[in-house]
Scaffold this motif. Structure first.
Motif, PDB file in Angstrom:
ATOM      1  N   LEU A 190      -5.513   5.917  -8.090  1.00 15.60           N
ATOM      2  CA  LEU A 190      -4.238   5.201  -7.530  1.00 15.60           C
ATOM      3  C   LEU A 190      -4.673   5.137  -5.840  1.00 15.60           C
ATOM      4  CD1 LEU A 190      -1.382   6.782  -9.461  1.00 15.60           C
ATOM      5  CD2 LEU A 190      -2.051   4.346  -9.396  1.00 15.60           C
ATOM      6  N   GLU A 191      -5.222   6.420  -5.448  1.00 13.34           N
ATOM      7  CA  GLU A 191      -5.308   6.352  -3.956  1.00 13.34           C
ATOM      8  C   GLU A 191      -6.459   5.432  -3.420  1.00 13.34           C
ATOM      9  OE1 GLU A 191      -4.647  11.266  -3.466  1.00 13.34           O
ATOM     10  OE2 GLU A 191      -6.862  10.364  -3.926  1.00 13.34           O
ATOM     11  N   PHE A 192      -7.122   5.133  -4.484  1.00 11.89           N
ATOM     12  CA  PHE A 192      -8.258   4.105  -4.259  1.00 11.89           C
ATOM     13  C   PHE A 192      -7.548   2.736  -4.060  1.00 11.89           C
ATOM     14  CE2 PHE A 192     -11.062   0.727  -6.177  1.00 11.89           C
ATOM     15  CZ  PHE A 192     -12.058   0.645  -5.169  1.00 11.89           C
ATOM     16  N   LEU A 193      -6.768   2.370  -4.912  1.00  5.13           N
ATOM     17  CA  LEU A 193      -6.060   1.234  -5.129  1.00  5.13           C
ATOM     18  C   LEU A 193      -5.180   1.115  -3.614  1.00  5.13           C
ATOM     19  CD1 LEU A 193      -5.023   0.558  -8.855  1.00  5.13           C
ATOM     20  CD2 LEU A 193      -6.742  -0.569  -7.498  1.00  5.13           C
TER      21      LEU A 193
ATOM     22  N   SER B  88       0.662  -1.036   0.102  1.00  3.42           N
ATOM     23  CA  SER B  88       0.092   0.026  -0.086  1.00  3.42           C
ATOM     24  C   SER B  88       0.939   1.248   0.145  1.00  3.42           C
ATOM     25  CB  SER B  88      -0.991   0.188   1.145  1.00  3.42           C
ATOM     26  OG  SER B  88      -0.131  -0.010   2.426  1.00  3.42           O
ATOM     27  N   ALA B  89       2.111   1.415   0.639  1.00  2.00           N
ATOM     28  CA  ALA B  89       2.972   2.390   0.702  1.00  2.00           C
ATOM     29  C   ALA B  89       3.273   2.905  -0.837  1.00  2.00           C
ATOM     30  CB  ALA B  89       4.124   2.101   1.727  1.00  2.00           C
ATOM     31  N   ILE B  90       3.790   1.798  -1.690  1.00  2.00           N
ATOM     32  CA  ILE B  90       4.302   1.848  -2.703  1.00  2.00           C
ATOM     33  C   ILE B  90       3.057   2.838  -3.482  1.00  2.00           C
ATOM     34  CG2 ILE B  90       4.813   0.826  -5.300  1.00  2.00           C
ATOM     35  CD1 ILE B  90       5.731  -1.397  -3.454  1.00  2.00           C
ATOM     36  N   TRP B  91       1.805   2.264  -3.738  1.00  2.00           N
ATOM     37  CA  TRP B  91       0.794   3.023  -4.382  1.00  2.00           C
ATOM     38  C   TRP B  91       0.393   4.233  -3.771  1.00  2.00           C
ATOM     39  CZ3 TRP B  91      -1.099   1.262  -8.958  1.00  2.00           C
ATOM     40  CH2 TRP B  91      -0.509  -0.210  -9.223  1.00  2.00           C
ATOM     41  N   GLU B  92       0.463   4.694  -2.696  1.00  2.00           N
ATOM     42  CA  GLU B  92       0.396   5.732  -1.946  1.00  2.00           C
ATOM     43  C   GLU B  92       1.477   6.909  -2.280  1.00  2.00           C
ATOM     44  OE1 GLU B  92      -1.314   4.338   2.671  1.00  2.00           O
ATOM     45  OE2 GLU B  92       0.629   4.709   2.351  1.00  2.00           O
ATOM     46  N   ARG B  93       2.515   6.661  -2.515  1.00  2.00           N
ATOM     47  CA  ARG B  93       3.470   7.219  -2.905  1.00  2.00           C
ATOM     48  C   ARG B  93       3.529   7.493  -4.532  1.00  2.00           C
ATOM     49  NH1 ARG B  93       8.570   4.577   0.375  1.00  2.00           N
ATOM     50  NH2 ARG B  93       7.981   5.331   2.379  1.00  2.00           N
ATOM     51  N   LEU B  94       2.815   6.688  -5.191  1.00  2.00           N
ATOM     52  CA  LEU B  94       2.878   6.683  -6.590  1.00  2.00           C
ATOM     53  C   LEU B  94       1.520   7.682  -6.655  1.00  2.00           C
ATOM     54  CD1 LEU B  94       3.077   3.203  -8.274  1.00  2.00           C
ATOM     55  CD2 LEU B  94       4.640   5.063  -8.583  1.00  2.00           C
ATOM     56  N   ALA B  95       0.577   7.677  -5.945  1.00  2.00           N
ATOM     57  CA  ALA B  95      -0.741   8.625  -6.011  1.00  2.00           C
ATOM     58  C   ALA B  95      -0.271  10.017  -5.680  1.00  2.00           C
ATOM     59  CB  ALA B  95      -1.632   7.959  -5.171  1.00  2.00           C
TER      60      ALA B  95
END
Length: 400
Positions: free
Chosen positions: A163-166, A144-151
């Motif tokens: 991306l925040e949703f994922l 989840s941290a990876i996707w939070e940073r991508l978002a």
């Protein structure tokens, strides 16, 4: 000790981060006399033909695999919005794989079953229903941290929202599952702290990326100085994002600094945009046969990650090869490193410019940092010592 490892891709050949970690775990356990069974999903994206694997480690394990299509489907991704499932995770679950795993569990009794990463956790229920083994979850990173940073770095609002949703769905899944195991293995101290924040009530051990030191032998006689290089799979979004940033924001000034300085980039799934980049001094090699030989031939490793989690295996390999590594704080996260001692930390274009200039104008610096990096790997990331410690945890669990 009978151990079953569940992995979401086949770790043969060990040519990128996740396969290297799983492969070295298997090799370390085998050296301690464990009987290892490996059940691997075989996604089309990373598909491996098992009959083409020629590796002595492969011949020493019991192995079964299930081919699965995990490719993103726009329609199924849309429908997933109206469910409570994480789309990132659910793509790795199929009933036929469940049946295959059930057969393995019926035919053998295991002492320990280790889930290698979040994407095999959907098979936890079938394991609990068919085995009394002690269960371990190894978090290769905090997904989840990876996707939070991508978002956070995404400028296009609709895509940022998705991306925040994922990321939110992934975080809920990680939080819900974390206490269903007997033990948790984190790959770095920052990841351990993240898992504690999830509300984990079970013991957590930190097992950093471990490598077989004998494989990483550097020969400065074959090293070209000064040269820069980047090595990483381009189908992993943080690698692609970071390299794009470096080429756009940093490389033009570096190239102007020294017209003879070459920057080599290599890795699987190299995308067309990098081959088309307008720079005479940028050499795009794509997928390479021997990563160790490639690293040995170059002197300064560039790791410009802007997002991610876990521990970067390629940095550990580069340190083992006595390379001077210039990396962002994100890239170096979890590694016991100190700026100016065993690594150079650069978070802005100016930081990268100064660090590269420092290395190019003073060869002593990159050699000293490389030697200190090797000593760090010998101390913290040696495969056999890590394997012995992991085996000790297994014995502790089994004997409770």
């Amino acid at each position: 000790m009978k151990v079953l490892l569940l992995s979401y891709r086949i770790p043969f050949p060990p040519n990128s981060g996740y396969p290297i970690v799983v492969y070295n775990t298997i090799k370390g356990l085998l050296s301690l006399g464990a009987e290892v069974t490996l059940f691997s999903l075989n996604p089309r994206k990373h598909w491996v033909e098992p009959d083409d694997v020629y590796d002595p480690v492969f011949s020493e394990i019991n192995f079964q695999t299930y081919t699965i299509d995990t490719d993103v489907n726009i329609w199924s991704a849309f429908l997933n919005i109206f469910t409570n499932e994480s789309y990132n995770v659910s793509r790795f679950f199929e009933e036929e794989a469940v049946k295959m795993l059930e057969n393995i569990l019926r035919e053998q009794e295991f002492d320990v079953i280790q889930f290698e990463g979040l994407f095999v956790v959907p098979y936890l229920d079938v394991v609990k229903q068919n085995s009394k083994a002690r269960l371990i979850y190894r978090a290769h990173n905090i997904e989840s941290a990876i996707w939070e940073r991508l978002a956070a770095s995404e400028k296009f609002a609709p895509r940022r929202w998705y991306l925040e949703f994922l990321a939110s769905r992934l975080k809920s899944y990680e939080t819900d599952q974390i206490n269903r195991f007997d033990r948790i293995f984190a790959i770095s101290e920052p990841d351990r702290l993240s898992i504690v924040k999830f509300g984990c009530k079970n013991p957590i051990d930190v097992f950093p990326v471990a490598v077989e030191l004998d494989r990483y032998r550097s020969d400065l006689g074959k090293t070209s100085f000064p040269t820069l290089f980047h090595l990483g799979a381009m189908d992993w979004r943080p690698n692609k994002e970071g390299l794009e940033w470096f080429l756009d924001e940093v490389w033009p000034d570096i190239e102007a600094l020294n017209k003879d300085l070459r920057f080599y980039i290599a890795g699987k799934k190299m995308q067309k945009q990098f081959f088309d980049y307008d720079s005479e001094n940028l050499i795009v090699e794509g997928e390479i046969f021997d990563a160790v030989e490639f690293m040995n031939s170059k002197s300064i490793m560039i790791v410009p990650l802007l997002s991610g989690s876990g521990m970067r295996v390629k940095i550990i390999e580069g340190m083992a090869m006595r390379r001077c590594i210039i990396a962002t704080s994100f890239a170096a996260e979890g590694i016991d490193c100190r700026h100016g001692h065993n690594i150079l930390i650069a978070n802005t274009p100016d930081d990268f410019y100064r660090s590269i200039l420092q290395c190019v104008t003073n060869p002593r610096i990159w050699r000293e940092i490389g030697e200190n990096a090797r000593r760090t790997v010998e101390r913290d990331h040696e495969m056999h010592s890590s394997g012995r410690r992991m085996f000790g945890v297994y014995e502790e669990l089994v004997n409770v």
